[in-house]
Design an enzyme around this catalytic site. Structure first.
Site, PDB file in Angstrom:
ATOM      1  N   GLN A 102       3.689   1.130  35.908  1.00  0.00           N
ATOM      2  CA  GLN A 102       2.864   1.559  37.037  1.00  0.00           C
ATOM      3  C   GLN A 102       3.242   2.989  37.424  1.00  0.00           C
ATOM      4  O   GLN A 102       2.566   3.621  38.219  1.00  0.00           O
ATOM      5  CB  GLN A 102       3.094   0.639  38.238  1.00  0.00           C
ATOM      6  CG  GLN A 102       2.761  -0.817  37.995  1.00  0.00           C
ATOM      7  CD  GLN A 102       3.349  -1.709  39.088  1.00  0.00           C
ATOM      8  OE1 GLN A 102       2.779  -1.865  40.160  1.00  0.00           O
ATOM      9  NE2 GLN A 102       4.519  -2.242  38.831  1.00  0.00           N
ATOM     10  N   VAL A 104       3.949   6.984  37.466  1.00  0.00           N
ATOM     11  CA  VAL A 104       3.219   8.182  37.029  1.00  0.00           C
ATOM     12  C   VAL A 104       4.195   9.259  36.570  1.00  0.00           C
ATOM     13  O   VAL A 104       3.781  10.364  36.241  1.00  0.00           O
ATOM     14  CB  VAL A 104       2.324   8.706  38.178  1.00  0.00           C
ATOM     15  CG1 VAL A 104       1.256   7.671  38.537  1.00  0.00           C
ATOM     16  CG2 VAL A 104       3.139   9.117  39.402  1.00  0.00           C
ATOM     17  N   HIS A 120      -1.504   3.531  35.902  1.00  0.00           N
ATOM     18  CA  HIS A 120      -1.932   4.322  37.066  1.00  0.00           C
ATOM     19  C   HIS A 120      -1.923   5.822  36.801  1.00  0.00           C
ATOM     20  O   HIS A 120      -1.904   6.633  37.736  1.00  0.00           O
ATOM     21  CB  HIS A 120      -1.063   3.971  38.281  1.00  0.00           C
ATOM     22  CG  HIS A 120      -1.216   2.555  38.711  1.00  0.00           C
ATOM     23  ND1 HIS A 120      -0.267   1.888  39.447  1.00  0.00           N
ATOM     24  CD2 HIS A 120      -2.208   1.652  38.501  1.00  0.00           C
ATOM     25  CE1 HIS A 120      -0.679   0.642  39.669  1.00  0.00           C
ATOM     26  NE2 HIS A 120      -1.838   0.472  39.113  1.00  0.00           N
TER      27      HIS A 120
HETATM   28  C1  LIG Z   1      -1.290  -1.952  48.638  1.00  0.00           C
HETATM   29  C2  LIG Z   1      -2.039  -3.042  47.889  1.00  0.00           C
HETATM   30  C3  LIG Z   1      -2.136  -4.306  48.675  1.00  0.00           C
HETATM   31  N1  LIG Z   1      -3.402  -2.503  47.556  1.00  0.00           N
HETATM   32  C4  LIG Z   1      -3.931  -2.756  46.339  1.00  0.00           C
HETATM   33  O1  LIG Z   1      -3.386  -3.425  45.482  1.00  0.00           O
HETATM   34  C5  LIG Z   1      -5.258  -2.078  46.113  1.00  0.00           C
HETATM   35  C6  LIG Z   1      -6.396  -2.926  46.725  1.00  0.00           C
HETATM   36  C7  LIG Z   1      -6.554  -4.209  46.068  1.00  0.00           C
HETATM   37  C8  LIG Z   1      -7.249  -4.426  44.934  1.00  0.00           C
HETATM   38  N2  LIG Z   1      -7.168  -5.759  44.610  1.00  0.00           N
HETATM   39  C9  LIG Z   1      -6.416  -6.395  45.538  1.00  0.00           C
HETATM   40  C10 LIG Z   1      -6.020  -7.749  45.625  1.00  0.00           C
HETATM   41  C11 LIG Z   1      -5.230  -8.127  46.674  1.00  0.00           C
HETATM   42  C12 LIG Z   1      -4.845  -7.154  47.638  1.00  0.00           C
HETATM   43  C13 LIG Z   1      -5.223  -5.800  47.524  1.00  0.00           C
HETATM   44  C14 LIG Z   1      -6.001  -5.433  46.473  1.00  0.00           C
HETATM   45  N3  LIG Z   1      -5.468  -1.831  44.688  1.00  0.00           N
HETATM   46  C15 LIG Z   1      -6.226  -0.753  44.344  1.00  0.00           C
HETATM   47  O2  LIG Z   1      -6.755  -0.010  45.141  1.00  0.00           O
HETATM   48  C16 LIG Z   1      -6.430  -0.523  42.851  1.00  0.00           C
HETATM   49  C17 LIG Z   1      -5.642   0.734  42.366  1.00  0.00           C
HETATM   50  C18 LIG Z   1      -4.200   0.585  42.603  1.00  0.00           C
HETATM   51  C19 LIG Z   1      -3.445   1.799  42.008  1.00  0.00           C
HETATM   52  C20 LIG Z   1      -3.098   2.808  43.076  1.00  0.00           C
HETATM   53  N4  LIG Z   1      -2.215   3.873  42.541  1.00  0.00           N
HETATM   54  C21 LIG Z   1      -0.908   3.779  42.434  1.00  0.00           C
HETATM   55  N5  LIG Z   1      -0.127   4.778  41.908  1.00  0.00           N
HETATM   56  C22 LIG Z   1      -0.745   6.070  41.614  1.00  0.00           C
HETATM   57  C23 LIG Z   1      -0.824   6.869  42.868  1.00  0.00           C
HETATM   58  C24 LIG Z   1       0.330   7.843  43.003  1.00  0.00           C
HETATM   59  O3  LIG Z   1       1.421   7.585  42.448  1.00  0.00           O
HETATM   60  O4  LIG Z   1       0.154   8.834  43.683  1.00  0.00           O
HETATM   61  S1  LIG Z   1      -0.115   2.324  42.981  1.00  0.00           S
HETATM   62  C25 LIG Z   1       1.557   2.795  43.220  1.00  0.00           C
HETATM   63  O5  LIG Z   1       2.058   1.900  44.198  1.00  0.00           O
HETATM   64  C26 LIG Z   1       2.775   0.856  43.549  1.00  0.00           C
HETATM   65  C27 LIG Z   1       4.152   0.858  44.121  1.00  0.00           C
HETATM   66  O6  LIG Z   1       4.725  -0.353  43.736  1.00  0.00           O
HETATM   67  P1  LIG Z   1       6.158  -0.352  42.990  1.00  0.00           P
HETATM   68  O7  LIG Z   1       6.107   0.558  41.812  1.00  0.00           O
HETATM   69  O8  LIG Z   1       6.519  -1.753  42.810  1.00  0.00           O
HETATM   70  O9  LIG Z   1       7.115   0.394  44.054  1.00  0.00           O
HETATM   71  P2  LIG Z   1       7.577  -0.120  45.499  1.00  0.00           P
HETATM   72  O10 LIG Z   1       8.113   1.065  46.173  1.00  0.00           O
HETATM   73  O11 LIG Z   1       6.496  -0.928  46.165  1.00  0.00           O
HETATM   74  O12 LIG Z   1       8.772  -1.149  45.177  1.00  0.00           O
HETATM   75  C28 LIG Z   1       9.909  -0.682  44.508  1.00  0.00           C
HETATM   76  C29 LIG Z   1      10.673  -1.935  44.090  1.00  0.00           C
HETATM   77  O13 LIG Z   1      11.807  -1.511  43.332  1.00  0.00           O
HETATM   78  C30 LIG Z   1      12.950  -2.207  43.791  1.00  0.00           C
HETATM   79  N6  LIG Z   1      14.113  -1.357  43.478  1.00  0.00           N
HETATM   80  C31 LIG Z   1      14.619  -0.328  44.213  1.00  0.00           C
HETATM   81  N7  LIG Z   1      15.693   0.226  43.559  1.00  0.00           N
HETATM   82  C32 LIG Z   1      15.830  -0.468  42.377  1.00  0.00           C
HETATM   83  C33 LIG Z   1      16.723  -0.381  41.264  1.00  0.00           C
HETATM   84  N8  LIG Z   1      17.702   0.524  41.214  1.00  0.00           N
HETATM   85  N9  LIG Z   1      16.565  -1.244  40.220  1.00  0.00           N
HETATM   86  C34 LIG Z   1      15.572  -2.199  40.252  1.00  0.00           C
HETATM   87  N10 LIG Z   1      14.676  -2.323  41.280  1.00  0.00           N
HETATM   88  C35 LIG Z   1      14.807  -1.467  42.318  1.00  0.00           C
HETATM   89  C36 LIG Z   1      12.703  -2.460  45.277  1.00  0.00           C
HETATM   90  O14 LIG Z   1      13.459  -3.557  45.722  1.00  0.00           O
HETATM   91  C37 LIG Z   1      11.196  -2.755  45.277  1.00  0.00           C
HETATM   92  O15 LIG Z   1      10.952  -4.142  45.036  1.00  0.00           O
HETATM   93  C38 LIG Z   1       2.794   1.148  42.061  1.00  0.00           C
HETATM   94  O16 LIG Z   1       1.759   0.411  41.441  1.00  0.00           O
HETATM   95  C39 LIG Z   1       2.464   2.647  42.026  1.00  0.00           C
HETATM   96  O17 LIG Z   1       1.862   3.049  40.826  1.00  0.00           O
HETATM   97  N11 LIG Z   1      -7.811  -0.232  42.590  1.00  0.00           N
HETATM   98  C40 LIG Z   1      -8.765  -1.141  42.852  1.00  0.00           C
HETATM   99  O18 LIG Z   1      -8.552  -2.256  43.237  1.00  0.00           O
HETATM  100  O19 LIG Z   1     -10.015  -0.637  42.630  1.00  0.00           O
HETATM  101  C41 LIG Z   1     -11.074  -1.531  42.933  1.00  0.00           C
HETATM  102  C42 LIG Z   1     -12.140  -1.171  42.017  1.00  0.00           C
HETATM  103  C43 LIG Z   1     -12.369  -2.022  40.956  1.00  0.00           C
HETATM  104  C44 LIG Z   1     -13.438  -1.722  40.105  1.00  0.00           C
HETATM  105  C45 LIG Z   1     -14.229  -0.569  40.358  1.00  0.00           C
HETATM  106  C46 LIG Z   1     -13.923   0.290  41.417  1.00  0.00           C
HETATM  107  C47 LIG Z   1     -12.818   0.007  42.255  1.00  0.00           C
END
Ligand SMILES: CC(C)NC(=O)[C@H](Cc1c[nH]c2ccccc12)NC(=O)[C@H](CCCC/N=C(/NCCC(=O)O)S[C@H]1O[C@H](COP(=O)(O)OP(=O)(O)OC[C@H]2O[C@@H](n3cnc4c(N)ncnc43)[C@H](O)[C@@H]2O)[C@@H](O)[C@H]1O)NC(=O)OCc1ccccc1
Ligand SMILES: [Zn+2]
Length: 240
Positions: A102, A104, A120
């Site tokens: 995921q 970038v 992504h």
């Molecule tokens: C917030 C969420 C609820 N919203 C969504 O999911 C939305 C809406 C949605 C769609 N379907 C759904 C179903 C249910 C609910 C919501 C939705 N999805 C979308 O909008 C998607 C697009 C989603 C992509 C968005 N872009 C990104 N990234 C690029 C941007 C940029 O970077 O600028 S998403 C971005 O956030 C996400 C972040 O998550 P993580 O990578 O997991 O990071 P996070 O910080 O959350 O967590 C870090 C983890 O690491 C752990 N950690 C920390 N240190 C360590 C360590 N040392 N070792 C191991 N683990 C560690 C932590 O404990 C933690 O658990 C990644 O995917 C990342 O790429 N598009 C879409 O649905 O389009 C429709 C459509 C369909 C057809 C036609 C037209 C339209």
């Protein structure tokens, strides 16, 4: 020395088709803030989800552009960590291994991963916001987005913003790998963003062993074999 469950050690010894699914946490030990981590400095008052949208770019392209230029400067200063290297090493030993990310950033590539599937997009690629034509990378301190030679549209990062569809080819490649995997590692992801978070679930439903590496709980805890710890520590011990 971490004492890994026998089930996992044996599954790893027998597996041919392993899928790695990574999120921002795999790059945390390289010094890259995760999406959950508060942003620092100038961007502290902004939530990534508010800036990474087509609406934000339409409303205020300069601010979104400058945010990505800042991230490019930050990304350009970091290096892969032992987790990235462990995955690349595993890929070299087991050719049918697939890496879906995921992220970038380009830390998987810098660690030697041949073909990470970026769901992504990539922060280092540009395209025209109007006609989609690929546009060249520009110096990371250019404060205003350049214009497209083809249609005059504004340049934007070639990244999937919230509300935008994922690129079809990487999505289908990731789904195909999920359906064939014997083991799926979900590493450093909160598994909250969709449809990406479906990949480990599709693999598990197809019979794969789901292994999660994360110091914190996620929605996958109940269905995964959980290895609680930082990826840069746990993964090298497990696969090297
Ligand atoms: C917030 C969420 C609820 N919203 C969504 O999911 C939305 C809406 C949605 C769609 N379907 C759904 C179903 C249910 C609910 C919501 C939705 N999805 C979308 O909008 C998607 C697009 C989603 C992509 C968005 N872009 C990104 N990234 C690029 C941007 C940029 O970077 O600028 S998403 C971005 O956030 C996400 C972040 O998550 P993580 O990578 O997991 O990071 P996070 O910080 O959350 O967590 C870090 C983890 O690491 C752990 N950690 C920390 N240190 C360590 C360590 N040392 N070792 C191991 N683990 C560690 C932590 O404990 C933690 O658990 C990644 O995917 C990342 O790429 N598009 C879409 O649905 O389009 C429709 C459509 C369909 C057809 C036609 C037209 C339209
Ligand atoms: Zn254009």
């Amino acid at each position: 020395m971490i004492d890994f469950p026998t089930e996992l050690v044996e599954a790893l010894r027998a597996a041919k088709r392993v899928l790695f699914f990574t999120g921002a946490g795999v790059s945390a030990e390289s010094g890259l803030p995760t999406f959950r981590d508060a942003q620092t400095g100038l961007w502290a008052s902004y939530k990534p989800q508010d800036l990474a949208t087509p609406e934000a770019f339409a409303r205020d392209p300069e601010t979104v552009w400058r945010w990505y230029q800042w991230r490019r400067r930050v990304h350009a200063d970091v290096a892969p960590n032992p987790a990235h290297h462990a995955i690349a090493g595993f890929e070299a030993r087991l050719p049918e291994t697939v890496l879906v990310t995921q992220n970038v950033d380009r830390l998987h590539e810098l660690a030697g991963s041949a073909a990470p599937i970026h769901l992504h997009g990539s922060v280092f690629r540009n395209k025209c916001a109007q006609c989609g034509t690929e546009m060249p990378e520009v110096p990371h301190d250019l404060e205003t987005p350049p214009r497209c030679d083809t249609c005059g549209g504004l340049c934007r990062p070639d990244i999937v913003w919230f509300g935008e569809a994922l690129p079809q080819e990487p999505w289908h490649a990731a789904m195909a790998a999920a359906q064939r995997a014997e083991i799926v590692f979900s590493i450093g992801t909160s598994a909250t963003v969709h449809p990406a978070a479906r990949i480990p679930l599709v693999a598990r439903d197809a019979g794969a062993l789901l292994v999660q590496i994360n110091p914190e709980p996620t929605p996958f805890d109940k269905i995964a074999l959980n290895l609680r710890g930082p990826a840069g520590v746990v993964l090298p011990e497990l696969v090297e």
